[in-house]
Design a protein around this motif. Structure first.
Motif, PDB file in Angstrom:
ATOM      1  N   UNK A  20       0.835  -1.214   0.000  1.00 56.35           N
ATOM      2  CA  UNK A  20       0.000   0.000   0.000  1.00 56.35           C
ATOM      3  C   UNK A  20       0.866   1.259   0.000  1.00 56.35           C
ATOM      4  N   UNK A  21       1.910   1.229   0.811  1.00 58.63           N
ATOM      5  CA  UNK A  21       2.808   2.392   0.895  1.00 58.63           C
ATOM      6  C   UNK A  21       3.507   2.605  -0.452  1.00 58.63           C
ATOM      7  N   UNK A  22       3.963   1.505  -1.080  1.00 52.35           N
ATOM      8  CA  UNK A  22       4.628   1.620  -2.388  1.00 52.35           C
ATOM      9  C   UNK A  22       3.672   2.215  -3.428  1.00 52.35           C
ATOM     10  N   UNK A  27       2.013   7.077  -6.631  1.00 47.69           N
ATOM     11  CA  UNK A  27       1.022   8.120  -6.922  1.00 47.69           C
ATOM     12  C   UNK A  27       1.601   9.506  -6.588  1.00 47.69           C
ATOM     13  N   UNK A  28       2.290   9.606  -5.466  1.00 52.57           N
ATOM     14  CA  UNK A  28       2.865  10.895  -5.055  1.00 52.57           C
ATOM     15  C   UNK A  28       3.967  11.329  -6.022  1.00 52.57           C
ATOM     16  N   UNK A  29       4.805  10.361  -6.429  1.00 50.87           N
ATOM     17  CA  UNK A  29       5.876  10.690  -7.376  1.00 50.87           C
ATOM     18  C   UNK A  29       5.307  11.126  -8.723  1.00 50.87           C
ATOM     19  N   UNK A  30       4.245  10.433  -9.166  1.00 53.85           N
ATOM     20  CA  UNK A  30       3.621  10.800 -10.446  1.00 53.85           C
ATOM     21  C   UNK A  30       3.082  12.231 -10.375  1.00 53.85           C
ATOM     22  N   UNK A  31       2.497  12.594  -9.248  1.00 53.49           N
ATOM     23  CA  UNK A  31       1.954  13.950  -9.063  1.00 53.49           C
ATOM     24  C   UNK A  31       3.091  14.974  -9.037  1.00 53.49           C
ATOM     25  N   UNK A  32       4.196  14.617  -8.364  1.00 55.45           N
ATOM     26  CA  UNK A  32       5.350  15.529  -8.326  1.00 55.45           C
ATOM     27  C   UNK A  32       5.888  15.750  -9.743  1.00 55.45           C
ATOM     28  N   UNK A  33       6.018  14.658 -10.520  1.00 54.50           N
ATOM     29  CA  UNK A  33       6.549  14.806 -11.879  1.00 54.50           C
ATOM     30  C   UNK A  33       5.567  15.556 -12.785  1.00 54.50           C
TER      31      UNK A  33
END
Ligand SMILES: O=C(O)C(=O)C[C@]1(C(=O)O)C=C[C@@H](O)C=C1
Length: 105
Positions: A20-22, A27-33
């Motif tokens: 779940x954390x991965x 999702x967070x990395x995709x939003x940052x990029x």
């Protein structure tokens, strides 16, 4: 009273949480990029340099403090941020090349 949970069940539970954390990390990395891609387009459009070392220094100092507060190794947090920023700068450079190529054709 004895603990009824087997080591295999505990491992399975922990791995479910890790998965779940991965997924959240992706999702967070995709939003940052998604955000940094917009920054790259803005920088290319207005001729701003891909890298901003002063901003990076502020980000690293802030992240190291957050890491310490969260009991995460600050050196690891710094390495992780640098890894991401390095990739972002590569993207910014590619966007700048593409926009100068299309301006020259
Ligand atoms: O804030 C910027 O100017 C960005 O381009 C974003 C970002 C980052 O990924 O956080 C990437 C490169 C810069 O050197 C600093 C920060």
């Amino acid at each position: 009273m004895t603990d009824q949970t087997s080591p295999a069940d505990t491992l399975q539970d922990l791995r479910r949480s890790i998965d779940n954390i991965d997924a959240a990390l992706v999702a967070i990395l995709a939003e940052r990029f998604r955000c940094t891609k917009a920054v790259g387009a803005l920088k290319a459009r207005y001729g701003m340099p891909p890298a901003d070392p002063a901003r990076e220094s502020r980000q690293i100092a802030r992240l190291r403090t957050l890491a310490e507060e969260a009991h995460l190794d600050p050196d690891f947090a710094e390495k992780f941020l640098n890894f991401i920023i390095h990739e972002v700068i590569r993207h910014h450079e590619a966007i700048a090349r593409q926009s100068s190529d299309s301006a020259n054709t």
